[in-house]
Motif scaffolding. Structure first.
Motif, PDB file in Angstrom:
ATOM      1  N   HIS A   1      -6.939  -0.252  -6.674  1.00 56.38           N
ATOM      2  CA  HIS A   1      -6.227   1.034  -6.678  1.00 56.38           C
ATOM      3  C   HIS A   1      -5.795   1.404  -8.092  1.00 56.38           C
ATOM      4  CE1 HIS A   1      -5.671   2.212  -2.434  1.00 56.38           C
ATOM      5  NE2 HIS A   1      -5.828   0.916  -2.189  1.00 56.38           N
TER       6      HIS A   1
ATOM      7  N   SER B   1      -0.392  -5.744  -0.111  1.00 53.07           N
ATOM      8  CA  SER B   1      -1.833  -5.904  -0.233  1.00 53.07           C
ATOM      9  C   SER B   1      -2.123  -7.024  -1.216  1.00 53.07           C
ATOM     10  CB  SER B   1      -2.462  -4.597  -0.716  1.00 53.07           C
ATOM     11  OG  SER B   1      -1.895  -4.212  -1.955  1.00 53.07           O
TER      12      SER B   1
ATOM     13  N   LEU C   1       0.828  -1.203   0.000  1.00 55.85           N
ATOM     14  CA  LEU C   1       0.000   0.000   0.000  1.00 55.85           C
ATOM     15  C   LEU C   1       0.867   1.259   0.000  1.00 55.85           C
ATOM     16  CD1 LEU C   1      -2.839   1.170   0.107  1.00 55.85           C
ATOM     17  CD2 LEU C   1      -2.753   1.007   2.611  1.00 55.85           C
TER      18      LEU C   1
ATOM     19  N   TRP D   1      -7.135   8.900   2.063  1.00 54.97           N
ATOM     20  CA  TRP D   1      -7.831   7.760   2.699  1.00 54.97           C
ATOM     21  C   TRP D   1      -6.919   6.538   2.775  1.00 54.97           C
ATOM     22  CZ3 TRP D   1      -9.278   3.060   0.356  1.00 54.97           C
ATOM     23  CH2 TRP D   1     -10.071   2.233   1.154  1.00 54.97           C
ATOM     24  N   ALA D   2      -6.190   6.275   1.677  1.00 60.48           N
ATOM     25  CA  ALA D   2      -5.272   5.138   1.696  1.00 60.48           C
ATOM     26  C   ALA D   2      -4.127   5.384   2.673  1.00 60.48           C
ATOM     27  CB  ALA D   2      -4.726   4.888   0.289  1.00 60.48           C
TER      28      ALA D   2
ATOM     29  N   ALA E   1      -4.277   7.106   5.407  1.00 56.42           N
ATOM     30  CA  ALA E   1      -4.771   6.948   6.777  1.00 56.42           C
ATOM     31  C   ALA E   1      -4.785   5.493   7.207  1.00 56.42           C
ATOM     32  CB  ALA E   1      -6.174   7.552   6.873  1.00 56.42           C
ATOM     33  N   ARG E   2      -4.929   4.577   6.255  1.00 59.25           N
ATOM     34  CA  ARG E   2      -4.922   3.154   6.590  1.00 59.25           C
ATOM     35  C   ARG E   2      -3.510   2.586   6.672  1.00 59.25           C
ATOM     36  NH1 ARG E   2      -8.345  -0.096   2.501  1.00 59.25           N
ATOM     37  NH2 ARG E   2      -7.900  -1.695   4.068  1.00 59.25           N
ATOM     38  N   LEU E   3      -2.543   3.380   6.262  1.00 61.09           N
ATOM     39  CA  LEU E   3      -1.164   2.904   6.218  1.00 61.09           C
ATOM     40  C   LEU E   3      -0.489   3.156   7.554  1.00 61.09           C
ATOM     41  CD1 LEU E   3       1.157   1.778   4.461  1.00 61.09           C
ATOM     42  CD2 LEU E   3       1.720   4.140   3.863  1.00 61.09           C
ATOM     43  N   LYS E   4      -0.023   2.086   8.179  1.00 59.66           N
ATOM     44  CA  LYS E   4       0.692   2.198   9.445  1.00 59.66           C
ATOM     45  C   LYS E   4       2.150   2.547   9.164  1.00 59.66           C
ATOM     46  CE  LYS E   4      -2.311  -1.204  11.636  1.00 59.66           C
ATOM     47  NZ  LYS E   4      -2.370  -2.507  12.327  1.00 59.66           N
TER      48      LYS E   4
ATOM     49  N   ASP F   1       4.147  -0.544   8.502  1.00 57.47           N
ATOM     50  CA  ASP F   1       3.461  -1.564   7.713  1.00 57.47           C
ATOM     51  C   ASP F   1       4.151  -1.720   6.363  1.00 57.47           C
ATOM     52  OD1 ASP F   1       1.774  -3.402   6.719  1.00 57.47           O
ATOM     53  OD2 ASP F   1       0.000  -2.112   6.598  1.00 57.47           O
TER      54      ASP F   1
END
Length: 502
Positions: A99, A91, A31, A78-79, A81-84, A87
């Motif tokens: 995507h 995916s 991601l 948005w993507a 925000a999901r990325l740690k 991490d």
């Protein structure tokens, strides 16, 4: 179809079986990579809009274009925000395809507002499909390619005029737009196919090399058992010496002829035997142990052939040397790469041979050549040009593995009414082995890789079959004599790197 596959299910899949069985090579992109690539695309699109409006003064539909870019920004936020922060996982293929599909739609909308196929930046539609071909399973890559095809058709029929300098209108004929669309589709197909083939070959080679490395590490671990045995022998020497001293004292203190004297004498005798075994185990390669250092050339060939005897095949082993050379005095390095590589070639010959396998060495002034020849059907014409590449095979199930597979199948088959008993099934003819159970096409690749690491050159050809008979196959390995021969005074612990310049 495998032996356990239901014919009905096979028929049910029908024409879509090939689609469902397309190879799934990788799991997609991370991601983080997708987010970075999209930020680069947003920066490029924004810079292009800025230059076109502020410096070239093109009459662009500015706000719709900015709105399209804003949707990409929102998607990336948005993507992100999901990325740690830590991490780094990949995916799955579906998420990556989603995507990339969004990027294709966003770029298509932007092109539709800025001239469609007249816009030279329509070439950028090739990029997402190329990325998908290199990183996604076949199904997702094909779907994204179809999406670009639909986008190209849509841009041909609907798009705003190409922005140009004020007071000037550039109208290109439909034939030009058709040619641009055709070139775009051709570029997508070509680049995607190219990326797919390169990624597939790279993945196969990587996996095959990893398998080769595993094989070599296993051989090296087996060779290291000698050092482990020597260490164990050294540690056991002290308690064994104590046992011997105590046993001799008991023998002297016992009445001659008594049971205690006989037991003490037996302990002394067995302790001496143990000392001899430990002395042999503790012998290091540099002490002259042929098992670890060097071996006669004919003995080496016999060691390679011995595990494959016993399956109704006639194995012939021989060594030819110049007249002034004593074959028994010729010693070669006992390298694990040579042992495993020759064993794989002999196994292949035994699998294909009808009745005869010949393993012969020819020693010349500067070279040592070993040939493995069988009387089987020979190399298939479609296999021969690619022989030596990973996952290329026409191997049948090996004779030893056929017998073992038949016994396992017979033992696992329940003795239901109307069926043969297990004892009868064991003696039944060996069933046909499905192609999916055959070799993976790595045996020859691994053998060639290992043998070439020792300085050998591997070539293939036809055997000695006479007219009207199967030609058979011939595999020839040729080494510089200095790379394989163990000269007098050589250190037995020479490594592969010391054996040849590479």
């Amino acid at each position: 179809m495998s032996p356990t596959q239901d014919p009905a299910s096979s028929h049910a899949t029908g024409r879509f079986a090939g689609w469902r069985n397309l190879s799934r090579r990788s799991r997609g992109l991370s991601l983080r990579t997708l987010v970075i690539l999209r930020w680069l695309a947003i920066a490029g699109q924004s810079a292009t809009i800025l230059v076109a409006t502020a410096f070239l003064h093109f009459d662009l539909p500015l706000w719709p274009c900015l709105a399209v870019i804003a949707t990409s920004v929102a998607m990336n936020l948005w993507a992100g925000a999901r990325l740690k922060p830590t991490d780094g996982r990949f995916s799955d293929g579906s998420a990556t395809a989603a995507h990339l599909g969004f990027d294709i739609l966003q770029l298509t909308a932007l092109l539709a507002l800025t001239g469609g196929l007249q816009n030279p930046f329509c070439l950028l539609l090739v990029a997402p499909v190329t990325v998908s071909a290199a990183s996604l399973p076949a199904r997702q890559a094909i779907l994204l390619g179809l999406l670009v095809l639909l986008a190209t058709v849509g841009l041909f029929f609907w798009a705003l005029p190409l922005p140009w300098q004020a007071g000037t209108e550039l109208n290109l004929p439909p034939l030009y737009r058709f040619g641009t669309g055709l070139a775009l589709i051709t570029g997508v197909v070509f680049t995607a196919t190219y990326a797919w083939r390169v990624a597939t070959e790279a993945e196969k080679l990587e996996l095959a090399l990893a398998t080769t490395q595993d094989v070599l590490q296993r051989e090296q671990r087996l060779a290291a058992l000698g050092g482990l045995a020597a260490a164990a022998a050294h540690e056991l020497g002290t308690p064994l010496a104590t046992i011997q001293v105590v046993a001799r004292e008991l023998l002297r203190a016992s009445t001659p002829g008594s049971g205690a004297a006989e037991d003490a004498a037996l302990i002394v005798q067995q302790a001496e035997r143990c000392r001899g075994i430990l002395k042999k185990l503790s012998q290091q390669p540099e002490a002259g142990d042929a098992l670890y250092a060097d071996v006669g050339l004919e003995a080496l060939l016999e060691e390679v052939v011995e595990p494959h005897r016993g399956f109704d095949l006639d194995f012939t082993v021989g060594v030819r040397t110049p007249e002034d050379t004593d074959a028994d005095a010729l010693r070669v390095r006992r390298l694990p790469e040579v042992i495993h590589g020759l064993s794989a070639l002999v196994e292949n010959a035994a699998d294909f041979a009808n009745s005869r396998v010949r393993v012969q060495a020819l020693v010349e002034a500067d070279t040592i050549t070993i040939e493995v020849v069988d009387d089987g059907p020979g190399f298939a014409g479609e296999i021969l040009p690619r022989l030596g590449e990973p996952y290329v095979t026409s191997r049948p199930q090996g004779k030893a593995r056929q017998a073992l597979a038949a016994q396992i199948a017979a033992a696992a088959r329940p003795a239901l009414p109307g069926r043969k008993s297990r004892k009868q099934a064991r003696h039944a003819p060996i069933p046909e082995i499905a192609p999916s159970q055959g070799g993976m096409g790595l045996g020859f690749f691994i053998a060639r890789t290992l043998l070439e690491r020792t300085g050998g050159t591997v070539t293939v050809g036809t055997g000695d079959g006479e007219k009207g008979q199967p030609k058979g196959a011939r595999v020839t390995i040729r080494w510089p004599r200095a790379a394989l021969e163990m000269a007098v005074g050589d250190n037995a612990t020479l490594t592969i790197g010391a054996a040849h310049p590479s």
